[in-house]
Design a protein around this motif. Structure first.
Motif, PDB file in Angstrom:
ATOM      1  N   UNK A  66       1.041  -1.120  -0.012  1.00 46.81           N
ATOM      2  CA  UNK A  66       0.087  -0.192   0.130  1.00 46.81           C
ATOM      3  C   UNK A  66       0.878   1.052   0.005  1.00 46.81           C
ATOM      4  N   UNK A  67       0.330   2.254  -0.627  1.00 50.48           N
ATOM      5  CA  UNK A  67       0.955   3.623  -0.494  1.00 50.48           C
ATOM      6  C   UNK A  67       0.413   4.397   0.717  1.00 50.48           C
ATOM      7  N   UNK A  68       1.112   5.397   1.203  1.00 53.59           N
ATOM      8  CA  UNK A  68       0.550   6.493   2.166  1.00 53.59           C
ATOM      9  C   UNK A  68      -0.812   6.880   1.875  1.00 53.59           C
ATOM     10  N   UNK A  69      -1.380   7.114   2.888  1.00 54.93           N
ATOM     11  CA  UNK A  69      -2.915   7.760   2.663  1.00 54.93           C
ATOM     12  C   UNK A  69      -3.187   8.898   1.646  1.00 54.93           C
ATOM     13  N   UNK A  70      -2.043   9.762   1.657  1.00 54.98           N
ATOM     14  CA  UNK A  70      -2.050  10.890   0.559  1.00 54.98           C
ATOM     15  C   UNK A  70      -1.808  10.445  -0.556  1.00 54.98           C
ATOM     16  N   UNK A  77       4.734   9.303  -2.283  1.00 56.89           N
ATOM     17  CA  UNK A  77       5.677  10.461  -1.880  1.00 56.89           C
ATOM     18  C   UNK A  77       6.237  10.951  -3.096  1.00 56.89           C
ATOM     19  N   UNK A  78       6.979   9.941  -3.817  1.00 59.29           N
ATOM     20  CA  UNK A  78       7.354  10.298  -5.222  1.00 59.29           C
ATOM     21  C   UNK A  78       6.695  10.968  -6.244  1.00 59.29           C
ATOM     22  N   UNK A 111       3.601  12.383  -5.559  1.00 67.19           N
ATOM     23  CA  UNK A 111       3.185  13.816  -4.926  1.00 67.19           C
ATOM     24  C   UNK A 111       4.312  14.817  -5.239  1.00 67.19           C
ATOM     25  N   UNK A 112       5.620  14.466  -4.986  1.00 68.32           N
ATOM     26  CA  UNK A 112       6.853  15.214  -5.193  1.00 68.32           C
ATOM     27  C   UNK A 112       6.880  15.736  -6.841  1.00 68.32           C
ATOM     28  N   UNK A 159       3.067  22.364  -1.754  1.00 68.13           N
ATOM     29  CA  UNK A 159       4.014  21.401  -1.298  1.00 68.13           C
ATOM     30  C   UNK A 159       3.460  19.942  -1.461  1.00 68.13           C
ATOM     31  N   UNK A 160       4.213  18.810  -1.559  1.00 65.54           N
ATOM     32  CA  UNK A 160       3.655  17.500  -1.550  1.00 65.54           C
ATOM     33  C   UNK A 160       2.645  17.149  -0.406  1.00 65.54           C
ATOM     34  N   UNK A 161       2.850  17.751   0.749  1.00 59.05           N
ATOM     35  CA  UNK A 161       1.865  17.469   1.845  1.00 59.05           C
ATOM     36  C   UNK A 161       0.525  18.080   1.732  1.00 59.05           C
ATOM     37  N   UNK A 162       0.440  18.771   0.679  1.00 62.99           N
ATOM     38  CA  UNK A 162      -1.245  19.647   0.201  1.00 62.99           C
ATOM     39  C   UNK A 162      -1.584  18.855  -0.883  1.00 62.99           C
ATOM     40  N   UNK A 203      -0.700   1.506  -6.918  1.00 67.44           N
ATOM     41  CA  UNK A 203       0.851   1.776  -6.648  1.00 67.44           C
ATOM     42  C   UNK A 203       1.349   1.608  -7.760  1.00 67.44           C
ATOM     43  N   UNK A 236      -3.911  11.636   8.769  1.00 66.92           N
ATOM     44  CA  UNK A 236      -3.060  10.651   8.069  1.00 66.92           C
ATOM     45  C   UNK A 236      -1.768  11.583   7.793  1.00 66.92           C
ATOM     46  N   UNK A 260       1.586  13.430   6.918  1.00 66.86           N
ATOM     47  CA  UNK A 260       1.619  14.504   6.008  1.00 66.86           C
ATOM     48  C   UNK A 260       3.123  14.356   5.614  1.00 66.86           C
ATOM     49  N   UNK A 261       3.575  13.213   5.143  1.00 65.76           N
ATOM     50  CA  UNK A 261       5.000  13.113   4.851  1.00 65.76           C
ATOM     51  C   UNK A 261       4.857  13.320   3.290  1.00 65.76           C
ATOM     52  N   UNK A 262       5.941  13.085   2.366  1.00 62.26           N
ATOM     53  CA  UNK A 262       6.021  13.991   1.194  1.00 62.26           C
ATOM     54  C   UNK A 262       6.226  15.011   1.259  1.00 62.26           C
ATOM     55  N   UNK A 263       6.337  16.021   2.614  1.00 67.11           N
ATOM     56  CA  UNK A 263       6.868  17.054   2.766  1.00 67.11           C
ATOM     57  C   UNK A 263       8.167  17.367   2.925  1.00 67.11           C
ATOM     58  N   UNK A 264       9.173  16.641   1.694  1.00 64.38           N
ATOM     59  CA  UNK A 264      10.473  16.452   1.868  1.00 64.38           C
ATOM     60  C   UNK A 264      11.297  17.568   2.106  1.00 64.38           C
ATOM     61  N   UNK A 312      -1.860  26.476   2.655  1.00 65.12           N
ATOM     62  CA  UNK A 312      -1.668  25.228   2.839  1.00 65.12           C
ATOM     63  C   UNK A 312      -2.047  24.873   4.210  1.00 65.12           C
ATOM     64  N   UNK A 342       3.800   4.435   8.757  1.00 63.23           N
ATOM     65  CA  UNK A 342       5.006   4.949   7.887  1.00 63.23           C
ATOM     66  C   UNK A 342       6.037   5.520   8.888  1.00 63.23           C
ATOM     67  N   UNK A 369      -0.851  -5.714  -2.321  1.00 60.73           N
ATOM     68  CA  UNK A 369      -1.939  -4.902  -1.652  1.00 60.73           C
ATOM     69  C   UNK A 369      -1.909  -3.623  -2.462  1.00 60.73           C
ATOM     70  N   UNK A 370      -0.681  -3.205  -3.140  1.00 57.99           N
ATOM     71  CA  UNK A 370      -0.822  -2.074  -3.636  1.00 57.99           C
ATOM     72  C   UNK A 370      -1.323  -1.879  -5.221  1.00 57.99           C
TER      73      UNK A 370
END
Lengths: 504, 504
Positions: free
Chosen positions: A178-182, A185-186, A188-189, A203-206, A382, B19, B21-25, B52, B140, B352-353
């Protein structure tokens, strides 16, 4: 506009002829000692005895069954006669045929649960409009010229690039979990970098990755708006053709447009009148009208919604598909308070089937939506996310958009030339600066459902205006994205002739 | 069981820590002339000035921000001090910190829409349980030993096989367009052949491809059950940990189990009492208890639901993951009237993904569900569907299941041995014949939320029993599928010690 209510009358007749039941690949064996009709009767008996066709179900139209089973009508009729004799099906006065279980059959007695009809009608979620169900079904009927389909033709999709991406990904370890809930990360970046080019600082977090922009709409409807709430939108609009908001108990409040986009003058009054909690807009190359909102109108829209503190849901599906010159920046690029939620997608250029879109908004909002997404499907594929990340990172996106714009420009001009030749005096139309659509305005109103059926018989699949505004009776959404230039040249004159044949 | 209601108190505190908020790299540059705290203050100011982080949002915990930004607490505190001085954030008495916009800042005044809190709380769909949100987030967090995770460890997933499939698919033209509403005909044919091996006769036209089995549940909840309706289910159950049915206004009616599965004696009474419209069951290797329903019990369940004309929703997610010997046939294999809807998935073995599952049922039912799916996300990823078709067609599925069973068997036995050594006298447990789970029954009740937090501090992530039965206070769902044998050997004794440390 009348609220469209969910009635038994709407649901039931469409059930048996709902989304296509293809994939039923079985066909009778031609050189068998068992006659064709007998093979079919046995096969369909199996459907009934195993409950695949439950008691009470209306059989698919004979025409459809003949096509699926690859037999002629008389063979099918003989087979169905056998089922009738066995007491498994029976014709009714309306002309349809239903599955019944007679007392002398070996099937258990039917009852509440033997008959799924109640269930199919009882769920909370609205069914698609019958007209949309018909389109969803007929899009898989071979041989039809699809004059309104809102997706790029297969030959405009980047098959070779996607094969190159798959070959590349096959060389490296894959994330199968599974990927993260959002979302990944790759990806989203990569989306964040992509949005920066459109003037959106996100930003990826948004960013929340969704299964297409459509799912973004669904999540907003379920996650941010109360039952009984209202959302304002352009009228006509794509949003009228789906039930995301209506099924969540949210009303739609239509606002007028002109050739520069949504008329902002009525927003304040309508917001107060309908207690609207949000405004939905497709500012760039609007679906279905093709209208491009100009910069001044965008600024006016932002100013009036700012004064009203009204959040805006911007559908940016067509933002990049400009044909003549780049459009003004998205509304989200003009937003400094996090009031705009922005929807984007790869469905309109890279691949509809990839099912990758995104919602951009304040962190608490995208997290709330992510939480519902986790409950809905535990995240987007994914594998699709990985391919999408490579697509954006690798520069494929820009390159393909260049190609797609050239192709769409040609097709738009072809369509405009054919319209000029065959529809002058019959209708008027716009010259879209981007997107997929020409909004054809007929000079005289027509019964659009009848036109749809007549056109279908003539081999044309239409997206009629009533899909996008229930009270419309004089528009068609034409798309130059799907049909080939040859199909346009064959289909559009045929359409003009059909329209002319209607008595006014 | 108390119905769990959606209250502001539940939603709000979880928002900022929802959830991940990673991806805020972004992280500050170490060798910049600008001090770290200043870089961070500037960066976060951008978050606030662009919306944001909207007005009213509670900041993520400092611990989380430190981890994301890779700085120590004192640097972060200095940076936040700057934001406070700018009037952008302010601490409140509860210890949290919120985004505010003071009159002297250059930000526009906040208002209803500047503050998304109302929206985030107003949507129809329930948020995940705070405990589930916490798990979704903490999965995560690196370094935690995950003792309850319901998915196979990355090293148990078929990475090489999937790479081989991608390499093969890269050689041929791809379908990048939308698939049919029921899903790709090729995949449905492959699933049909696969189901035949499990004893289920399901033509492709009776199969709907979903984005995982979870989406199947969601579609049934939205499409087949009325608001105010009820569904019976085993108690405890996985279904209690998600909100698919509750968000659709459907009540859950829990039924007792013994070591042979659901006790069928109470079904009739409960159906009448709660006017239940459906029964949900996980007959094979039940989640969370690991219980396998035996053949006799399956037949009893089918007989009593037949008499009641009660449809059954069978969750077959773990059906193939037997460890000792194959389980009895699925309920769907015993169904001759189309009364059972069967859910299957590739998430528990292949990937899963990939997000591929299916619902099997009568044609009118799967078409109704397909119609809602078209409105939700316009179908599952066509790329995932293609990979899944090759996975099943190419025999990868059987081969991998053989491998997975061997691995899971070893891990189960490892876990049982450790439990024997460290939990004797503290708890009792079952020896599961398949699936992922051991249901640990503590001899004494414990405050499970406290145990969860204490365990987290000790580096352990737990799935506590209250997720699966709100009133539970003496169970843990242990999973031998995810943690490595080494992690089990380190984590389980630590857990035993923690449990012992609670005063009784």
């Amino acid at each position: 506009m009348k609220p469209h209510t969910k009635t038994t009358g709407v649901v039931n007749p469409e059930l048996s002829s709902g989304p296509p039941a293809s994939g039923r690949e079985w066909t009778p064996v031609q050189d068998s000692p068992l006659p064709l009709y007998k093979q079919i009767a046995d096969y369909l008996t199996g459907f009934i005895r195993s409950g695949v066709w439950p008691a009470g179900m209306r059989l698919p139209p004979q025409r459809e069954l003949c096509r699926q089973l690859k037999v002629n009508r008389s063979t099918l009729v003989t087979a169905l006669g056998q089922l009738t004799a066995l007491g498994l099906i029976e014709g009714n006065r309306g002309g349809g045929t239903k599955v019944v279980i007679s007392p002398d059959s070996t099937n258990p007695a039917p009852g509440r649960a033997g008959n799924w009809n109640d269930y199919v009608e009882e769920g909370t979620h609205y069914p698609n409009l019958p007209a949309v169900q018909a389109i969803n079904r007929l899009e898989y009927e071979p041989g039809l010229i699809r004059l309104g389909t809102g997706e790029p033709a297969p030959e405009l999709l980047p098959g070779a690039a996607m094969q190159a991406i798959l070959a590349e990904l096959a060389q490296k370890p894959l994330n199968l979990a599974y990927e993260e809930p959002l979302g990944s990360p790759r990806l989203r970046a990569a989306v964040s970098a992509h949005l920066a080019k459109l003037g959106i600082a996100a930003p990826p977090s948004s960013i929340l990755i969704t299964s297409g922009a459509l799912q973004g709409l669904q999540l907003v409807a379920l996650g941010l708006l109360p039952r009984g709430g209202a959302i304002l939108l352009e009228r006509p609009s794509y949003l009228y053709s789906i039930h995301a908001f209506q099924s969540a108990g949210v009303k739609l409040g239509g606002l007028p447009m002109d050739e520069r986009g949504l008329l902002t003058g009525s927003i304040a009054r309508e917001t107060r009148r309908s207690q609207a909690a949000m405004l939905y807009s497709i500012p760039s190359f609007h679906n279905p009208t093709g209208i491009l909102m100009d910069r001044e109108r965008r600024e006016a829209l932002m100013a009036v919604t700012e004064a009203l503190q009204l959040p805006v849901l911007e559908d940016g599906a067509y933002q990049e598909l400009w044909l003549d010159s780049p459009p003004p920046p998205p509304l989200k690029a003009l937003d400094h308070t996090g009031r705009v939620l922005h929807l984007g997608t790869l469905s309109k250029a890279a691949s509809p089937g990839l099912r990758i879109g995104w919602v951009v908004g304040p962190e608490p909002v995208v997290r709330r939506l992510a939480d519902i997404k986790m409950q809905s499907d535990y995240g987007a594929s994914s594998l699709s996310q990985l391919v999408a990340a490579r697509w954006l990172e690798g520069g494929y996106h820009e390159e393909h958009n260049g190609f797609l714009r050239r192709m769409l420009r040609e097709r738009r001009d072809t369509m405009l030339a054919i319209l000029q030749q065959h529809f002058t005096g019959l209708a008027s139309w716009n010259r879209p600066a981007g997107g997929f659509y020409i909004w054809l305005s007929l000079h005289k109103p027509l019964p659009l459902r009848t036109l749809f059926r007549t056109a279908h018989k003539a081999g044309l699949l239409l997206n009629t205006g009533d899909l996008y505004d229930r009270s419309d009776n004089r528009h068609l959404r034409l798309s130059y994205a799907f049909a080939t230039p040859e199909e346009l040249a064959a289909g559009l004159p045929r359409l003009a002739q059909l329209i002319r044949s209607f008595k006014s």
